[in-house]
Design a protein around this motif. Structure first.
Motif, mmCIF file in Angstrom:
data_model
loop_
_atom_site.group_PDB
_atom_site.id
_atom_site.type_symbol
_atom_site.label_atom_id
_atom_site.label_comp_id
_atom_site.label_asym_id
_atom_site.label_seq_id
_atom_site.Cartn_x
_atom_site.Cartn_y
_atom_site.Cartn_z
ATOM 1 N N TYR A 86 -7.352 29.363 71.768
ATOM 2 C CA TYR A 86 -7.680 30.557 72.066
ATOM 3 C C TYR A 86 -7.540 31.203 73.377
ATOM 4 O O TYR A 86 -6.693 32.082 73.607
ATOM 5 N N MET A 87 -8.101 30.584 74.527
ATOM 6 C CA MET A 87 -7.943 30.837 75.851
ATOM 7 C C MET A 87 -6.168 30.609 76.050
ATOM 8 O O MET A 87 -5.602 29.597 75.766
ATOM 9 N N LEU A 110 -5.877 37.605 70.676
ATOM 10 C CA LEU A 110 -5.386 38.574 71.672
ATOM 11 C C LEU A 110 -5.151 37.967 73.065
ATOM 12 O O LEU A 110 -5.791 37.123 73.654
ATOM 13 N N GLU A 112 -2.549 38.203 77.171
ATOM 14 C CA GLU A 112 -1.978 39.354 78.224
ATOM 15 C C GLU A 112 -0.468 39.681 78.019
ATOM 16 O O GLU A 112 -0.085 40.708 78.711
ATOM 17 N N TYR A 153 -9.350 32.397 85.157
ATOM 18 C CA TYR A 153 -8.117 31.603 84.571
ATOM 19 C C TYR A 153 -7.291 32.759 84.329
ATOM 20 O O TYR A 153 -7.269 33.828 84.703
ATOM 21 N N TYR A 155 -5.388 34.322 81.612
ATOM 22 C CA TYR A 155 -5.583 35.683 80.920
ATOM 23 C C TYR A 155 -6.446 36.858 81.811
ATOM 24 O O TYR A 155 -5.887 37.876 81.661
ATOM 25 N N THR A 236 -12.538 40.722 75.055
ATOM 26 C CA THR A 236 -12.832 39.439 74.635
ATOM 27 C C THR A 236 -14.368 39.160 74.277
ATOM 28 O O THR A 236 -14.785 38.475 74.310
HETATM 29 C C1 ACM Z 1 -7.108 34.729 76.160
HETATM 30 O O1 ACM Z 1 -7.237 33.870 76.850
HETATM 31 N N1 ACM Z 1 -6.089 34.914 75.525
HETATM 32 C C2 ACM Z 1 -8.283 35.469 75.568
#
Ligand code: ACM
Length: 394
Positions: A86-87, A110, A112, A153, A155, A236
């Motif tokens: 995810y992240m 999703l 960046e 972080y 994103y 998000t």
């Molecule tokens: C994400 O960190 N791509 C939501």
């Protein structure tokens, strides 16, 4: 078919979504949607008469654990295809491992943009498939003085850079930009609340992720701000994050995504009903789960065509497959490994449900490097016909 899978009589795949930690709320939905797709495929006879066998680990929302478990999957467990992450910090931790084993990661979130790996299939939205549409809607309906609030972080930093470009392109202004810890609680948002009061932005663009999301929206509500006039817009904040807040805290805030659990098409209703039949009527079904679901079906179709789970053979097949996903027909772009998707903008109603307020009605070609960094040209592939911005929601 390669020796390993033949010996095991199954297609063994790796599954890496967090069941604990900061983003486990949404990642659990991605895990369940992955397992739903695998069960559907196996119930229909598997792939070339062999079942898909998931090897599931809990990487605990930690990039370090993601990396260690990816090593284990590709080493000890000898899988070649991995569904997960995810992240963006976890994707970036896993990808070098995937690349060194010449394996393939299917990433359903999703993100960046500004990335390409031959060893990654990106099935979540790139910025030209969500940021651009959300920005256009916000500029027209709320204004273009934005404040940016994000988790600390990669994103949020990169997504904010894209949003800043769009705001400046419209003649608008970023009034402030600040970051909170990944596991932020309500008190961590006191500074953000003070800044919102002081600078009175038209929109708060939030890149806060996971459990901290509900804390931010609760702090916003407690401060007495009015989302009808001054909403939080966030890519998000989906159904999983909203499930952690009372409906009156969520109401009026916005997002953009290719899928919502309220989507009324037959394919969307089928998927949502199948998911809720397993996990209960109240279980959230976000876009992140829908991508996790359809990417398994795409992978299975590619394995069937290749007659192999070898990434070198699966990859060229993927680009030739169109799949009727819950959001609409999707396919992978051969040049950049990202997915053609159907952006929609939605607002949370008084029941805490997303209602679509703008459905452009076009499938948008992925442009992860924002080669066309324009608010007006989203590189549609000509499927569907664009509705003007002010048209009624569909
Ligand atoms: C994400 O960190 N791509 C939501």
């Amino acid at each position: 078919m390669d020796d390993v899978t033949q010996a095991r009589r199954s297609w063994r795949v790796g599954v890496l979504f967090s069941q604990t930690g900061a983003t486990s709320g949404v990642e659990r939905t991605q895990l369940q949607a992955t397992l739903l797709a695998i069960d559907e495929i196996n119930a229909a006879g598997g792939v070339l008469d062999l079942p898909i066998e998931p090897v599931v680990y809990d990487p605990q929302s930690s990039p370090k654990s993601f990396r260690a478990l990816a090593e284990r999957l590709l080493g000890l467990d000898r899988v070649r295809l991995v569904f997960g992450c995810y992240m963006s910090s976890t994707r970036k931790a896993v990808l070098p491992v995937i690349e060194s084993h010449r394996a393939l990661l299917f990433y359903p979130t999703l993100y960046e943009g500004f990335e390409y790996s031959k060893h990654c299939i990106y099935t979540g939205a790139a910025p030209n498939q969500n940021s651009v549409q959300l920005a256009r809607f916000l500029f027209e309906h709320y204004g273009n003085r934005f404040m940016l609030v994000g988790s600390n972080y990669v994103y949020p930093y990169e997504s904010n850079r894209v949003m800043t470009d769009l705001v400046r392109q419209s003649g608008g202004k970023i009034v402030n930009e600040l970051y909170v810890p990944l596991n932020a609680r309500e008190e961590h948002f006191a500074r953000a609340v003070n800044e919102i009061r002081k600078t009175a932005p038209d929109v708060i663009f939030s890149t806060v992720v996971g459990e901290a999301t509900a804390a931010f929206y609760k702090a916003y509500r407690a401060a007495g701000f009015d989302p009808a006039r001054q909403p939080i817009a966030s890519l998000t904040t989906g159904e999983a994050e909203v499930a952690d807040m009372p409906a009156e805290v969520a109401e009026g805030h916005l997002t953009a995504a290719p899928f919502f659990e309220t989507l009324g098409t037959a394919a969307a209703r089928r998927f949502t009903a199948a998911y809720k039949a397993r996990h209960g009527e109240a279980a959230p079904v976000p876009a992140a789960a829908e991508a996790a679901y359809f990417q398994v079906h795409l992978a299975a179709a590619a394995i069937a065509r290749a007659g192999s789970a070898d990434p070198e053979r699966v990859l060229p097949e993927l680009a030739d497959i169109e799949f009727a996903a819950p959001q609409g027909r999707v396919r992978i772009d051969r040049d950049n490994n990202h997915t053609y998707l159907w952006p929609r903008v939605a607002r949370l109603d008084a029941r805490g449900k997303f209602q679509i307020v703008w459905n452009p009605g076009v499938r948008v070609r992925p442009d992860p490097y924002s080669v066309v960094p324009s608010l007006d040209d989203w590189s549609s592939d000509g499927i569907g016909s664009a509705l003007p911005l002010s048209s009624p929601a569909g």
